[in-house]
Each structure stands twice: as structure tokens, then as C-alpha cells.
Design an enzyme around this catalytic site. Structure first.
Site, short mmCIF file in Angstrom:
data_model
loop_
_atom_site.label_atom_id
_atom_site.label_comp_id
_atom_site.label_asym_id
_atom_site.label_seq_id
_atom_site.Cartn_x
_atom_site.Cartn_y
_atom_site.Cartn_z
N VAL A 92 -14.26 55.00 66.48
CA VAL A 92 -13.89 53.78 67.21
C VAL A 92 -12.68 53.10 66.60
CG1 VAL A 92 -16.21 53.33 68.11
CG2 VAL A 92 -15.54 52.35 65.89
N ASN A 143 -21.56 48.47 69.45
CA ASN A 143 -22.56 48.29 68.40
C ASN A 143 -22.11 48.80 67.04
OD1 ASN A 143 -25.47 48.13 67.29
ND2 ASN A 143 -24.99 50.31 67.12
N TYR A 174 -17.23 40.65 55.68
CA TYR A 174 -18.07 41.02 56.82
C TYR A 174 -18.22 39.82 57.76
CZ TYR A 174 -22.35 42.42 59.31
OH TYR A 174 -23.28 42.72 60.28
N ILE A 184 -32.59 42.15 60.71
CA ILE A 184 -33.18 43.27 61.47
C ILE A 184 -33.36 44.45 60.54
CG2 ILE A 184 -32.97 44.74 63.50
CD1 ILE A 184 -33.03 41.75 64.18
#
Length: 256
Positions: free
Chosen positions: A62, A88, A160, A193
Site C-alpha cells: 500500500v 485497514n 503513531y 483491541i
């Protein structure tokens, strides 16, 4: 009815894998992206096809923005034109530490994959949509998976946070451009998560969630994020676009 076709980047594990399975269950054909072939991706294709779904591998990096248009063409030739883009794919910091010690390599890596790649894949996808006739009864959407760190500071992962904040603004910019074309754009912001990316620190996350960091005293699962993405991809939230959907167990709710 036009066949819904979704491209999911970073599809081999975690949220990407769960999203691919959930969209396939919702009758989408799914193109599964990763930057290199893997057994995990092969297994995912086999899993979807065993349930009579349609899937193909979409191997491309990507971060190579010159590869985006060709990848979309290859997917269209295999499954049909892409109707739904799920950005994602993402990377974390090279190493956690003091913001005063962050180096250019880690900063550039986060920005390249988490922001620049998102921007230009949104652009390439948008161009393909606008260049063809579309069925007005078929939902078309871009769903960018960012992070709670687009809003909440984590000093040991500053670069990040900066990259995810940039990705959040990308969602708003494309939402503003594409709304007149009836194309929705969303920013899904997962919180704590349990994924391969968080495996090294998940026990700490579980303790902090149970101690009150999240309103729900637990971490989330990839399948929960995936169900939110499916709801957006299938237009179950009509007359919405540009919105942040926080899938964080209430972590970012202000409290006293």
C-alpha cells in the site's frame, strides 16, 4: 443488484481478517490485500470459499502509491469493480520510548503506511468510482480504520498518534469531496483491541480496561470492529458521512 466488492488492506490477520470474513458473510466479494503472499492469506481465501463466498488475493504494498490503480484494475477483472474500500493496513512504531528520542525512520514509516498510503488509495479508488456509471441502489463507501490514538495521546508512540490523526483528517477531506457523489466516508477508531499488533502488551491493556480505562471493563475483539465496518459498508447508517465511529468500549468518554 450490483455485486458489492470490497478491498480490505492488511487483511491477513486481526481486524482485517475479521472484516473480510464478516463482509463475505454479508454477501460481498472480497479482495484481500497484504504486501506479500502468506499462508494466513491463503487460509483466509480458502475459508471464505469453503462457505461459498468469493475472494481473491490482492498482493501489493500500500505504501507504493504507483501500485494502487493497477491493483484496483486487477481486482475488477477478477471479482468486479470495487464498491467498498476498507483501509485497514497499518504499522506501529519501531520501538516505544520518549518522544524526544523519536527518529526519522520510525516517523516516516508510520506516516507513509498509516497516512500517505491511505490518502492515495482513497484517491485512486475515488477516481475509479467517478469514472464509471454506478448503480444508485448500491452503497459505495470508504472506511478508514484509524485508532483512538487519532485523538488520545500516547507519548511512547507519538509518531503513531500523529499518523493516525492525519488519517482521521484524510477521512474528513474525502467525505467532503465525495458526498455530492453519494459516496460515504467513515473513520473507524478502534480502542484496545486484541490483535497480533497488540499481542505484546495485551495483558496490560486488559488490566487497564478492567481498572476503569474503558467503560466496558474489557478489551475488544476484531470481530466487534468488523461488525461496525459491515454496518457502514451496507449503509445501515444512512444519511451519514465524515463521522468518527469509536469502537473503544467507551474509553474516550470524558469523565470526572
Amino acid at each position: 443488484m450490483t455485486q458489492q466488492v470490497a478491498l480490505i488492506t492488511g487483511a491477513s490477520g486481526g481486524i482485517g481478517r475479521a472484516t473480510a470474513l464478516a463482509l463475505a458473510e454479508a454477501s460481498f466479494s472480497v479482495a484481500l490485500n497484504d504486501f506479500e503472499p502468506s499462508e494466513a492469506l491463503n487460509d483466509l481465501v480458502a475459508d471464505i470459499e469453503s462457505k461459498e463466498g468469493k475472494a481473491c488475493k490482492a498482493i501489493f504494498d500500500v505504501s507504493n502509491i504507483n501500485a494502487h490503480a493497477d491493483a484496483l484494475e486487477r481486482i475488477a477483472a477478477t471479482l468486479g469493480p470495487v464498491t467498498t474500500l476498507v483501509n485497514n493496513a497499518g504499522v506501529g512504531v519501531i520501538s516505544r520510548g520518549d518522544i524526544l528520542d523519536v527518529g526519522g525512520q520510525s516517523f516516516d514509516r508510520c506516516m507513509t503506511v498509516n497516512a500517505k498510503a491511505v490518502f492515495f488509495l482513497c484517491q485512486a479508488f475515488s477516481k475509479t468510482l467517478l469514472a464509471r456509471e454506478r448503480n444508485k441502489d448500491c452503497a459505495h463507501a470508504i472506511i478508514n480504520v484509524t485508532s483512538s490514538n487519532a485523538t488520545a495521546v500516547a507519548v511512547p508512540r507519538a509518531e503513531y498518534c500523529v499518523s493516525k490523526s492525519a488519517a482521521a483528517m484524510i477521512s474528513k477531506c474525502f467525505a467532503a469531496r465525495l458526498a455530492p457523489e453519494n459516496i460515504a466516508v467513515y473513520d473507524v477508531q478502534p480502542g484496545l483491541i486484541e490483535t497480533p499488533m497488540t499481542q505484546a502488551i495485551i495483558e496490560t491493556y486488559k488490566e487497564r480496561a478492567a481498572a476503569g480505562l474503558c467503560l466496558y471493563p474489557r478489551v475488544g475483539q476484531p470481530e466487534e470492529v468488523a461488525q461496525v465496518i459491515v454496518s457502514l459498508a451496507t449503509n445501515r447508517l444512512p444519511y451519514t458521512t465524515g463521522h468518527v465511529i469509536s469502537v473503544d468500549g467507551g474509553m474516550l468518554v470524558p469523565r470526572f
